[in-house]
Design a protein around this motif. Structure first.
Motif, PDB file in Angstrom:
ATOM      1  N   TYR A   1       3.847   2.057   0.716  1.00 41.44           N
ATOM      2  CA  TYR A   1       3.796   3.380   0.106  1.00 41.44           C
ATOM      3  C   TYR A   1       2.408   3.551  -0.504  1.00 41.44           C
ATOM      4  CZ  TYR A   1       8.848   3.032   0.559  1.00 41.44           C
ATOM      5  OH  TYR A   1      10.112   2.876   1.048  1.00 41.44           O
ATOM      6  N   THR A   2       1.679   4.549  -0.045  1.00 40.59           N
ATOM      7  CA  THR A   2       0.284   4.736  -0.437  1.00 40.59           C
ATOM      8  C   THR A   2      -0.005   6.213  -0.660  1.00 40.59           C
ATOM      9  OG1 THR A   2      -1.996   4.484   0.341  1.00 40.59           O
ATOM     10  CG2 THR A   2      -0.327   4.726   2.025  1.00 40.59           C
TER      11      THR A   2
ATOM     12  N   LYS B   1      -4.053   0.156  -5.366  1.00 45.19           N
ATOM     13  CA  LYS B   1      -2.898  -0.699  -5.590  1.00 45.19           C
ATOM     14  C   LYS B   1      -1.700   0.069  -5.044  1.00 45.19           C
ATOM     15  CE  LYS B   1      -4.740  -3.097  -9.478  1.00 45.19           C
ATOM     16  NZ  LYS B   1      -4.395  -4.272 -10.194  1.00 45.19           N
ATOM     17  N   VAL B   2      -0.965  -0.568  -4.139  1.00 38.09           N
ATOM     18  CA  VAL B   2       0.137   0.117  -3.482  1.00 38.09           C
ATOM     19  C   VAL B   2       1.445  -0.609  -3.734  1.00 38.09           C
ATOM     20  CG1 VAL B   2      -1.335   1.057  -1.655  1.00 38.09           C
ATOM     21  CG2 VAL B   2      -0.178  -1.128  -1.309  1.00 38.09           C
ATOM     22  N   SER B   3       2.508   0.073  -3.457  1.00 41.37           N
ATOM     23  CA  SER B   3       3.843  -0.504  -3.501  1.00 41.37           C
ATOM     24  C   SER B   3       4.246  -0.847  -2.070  1.00 41.37           C
ATOM     25  CB  SER B   3       4.814   0.526  -4.098  1.00 41.37           C
ATOM     26  OG  SER B   3       6.122   0.019  -4.058  1.00 41.37           O
ATOM     27  N   VAL B   4       4.737  -2.058  -1.880  1.00 47.03           N
ATOM     28  CA  VAL B   4       5.171  -2.497  -0.555  1.00 47.03           C
ATOM     29  C   VAL B   4       6.616  -2.950  -0.644  1.00 47.03           C
ATOM     30  CG1 VAL B   4       4.771  -4.092   1.348  1.00 47.03           C
ATOM     31  CG2 VAL B   4       2.838  -3.257   0.012  1.00 47.03           C
ATOM     32  N   ARG B   5       7.402  -2.504   0.305  1.00 47.15           N
ATOM     33  CA  ARG B   5       8.807  -2.909   0.394  1.00 47.15           C
ATOM     34  C   ARG B   5       8.990  -3.654   1.709  1.00 47.15           C
ATOM     35  NH1 ARG B   5      13.842   1.309   1.138  1.00 47.15           N
ATOM     36  NH2 ARG B   5      15.484  -0.263   1.307  1.00 47.15           N
TER      37      ARG B   5
END
Length: 99
Positions: free
Chosen positions: A34-35, A13-17
């Motif tokens: 962001y991984t 599970k990653v954060s994406v901007r």
């Protein structure tokens, strides 16, 4: 599938901007993933061209690399992009896996 040797197959599970911005000359639309993969380097995807690159803060000093990675012709445009990413990318120590 016997032809391939699997190197990795990770789920994360990653954060994406998603960010869009303009400079005096150009509009940019990027996805920043962001991984924990790739030694902490975020995956930067240009939403206009589909070109992508793994970038760390150290890479931003190399304007020619940015120009090549995102097919930018003008040095000034690549410098503007580097300035934006200086604030958007984490400053993590990068150690290469290969020597």
């Amino acid at each position: 599938m016997d032809l391939f040797e699997k190197l990795y197959d990770e789920h994360e599970k990653v954060s994406v901007r998603f960010v869009g911005f303009t400079t005096d000359e150009t509009r940019y639309d990027f996805g920043i993933v962001y991984t924990n993969m790739f030694f902490g380097k975020p995956l930067i995807v240009c939403m206009q061209t589909g070109r992508s690159a793994l970038l760390a803060s150290d890479d931003l000093n190399n304007i020619e690399y940015l120009q090549k990675a995102f097919s930018i012709k003008e040095t000034k445009q690549a410098a503007d992009l580097a300035e934006f990413f200086q604030e958007a990318l984490p400053t993590l120590p990068f150690e290469t896996q290969y020597e």
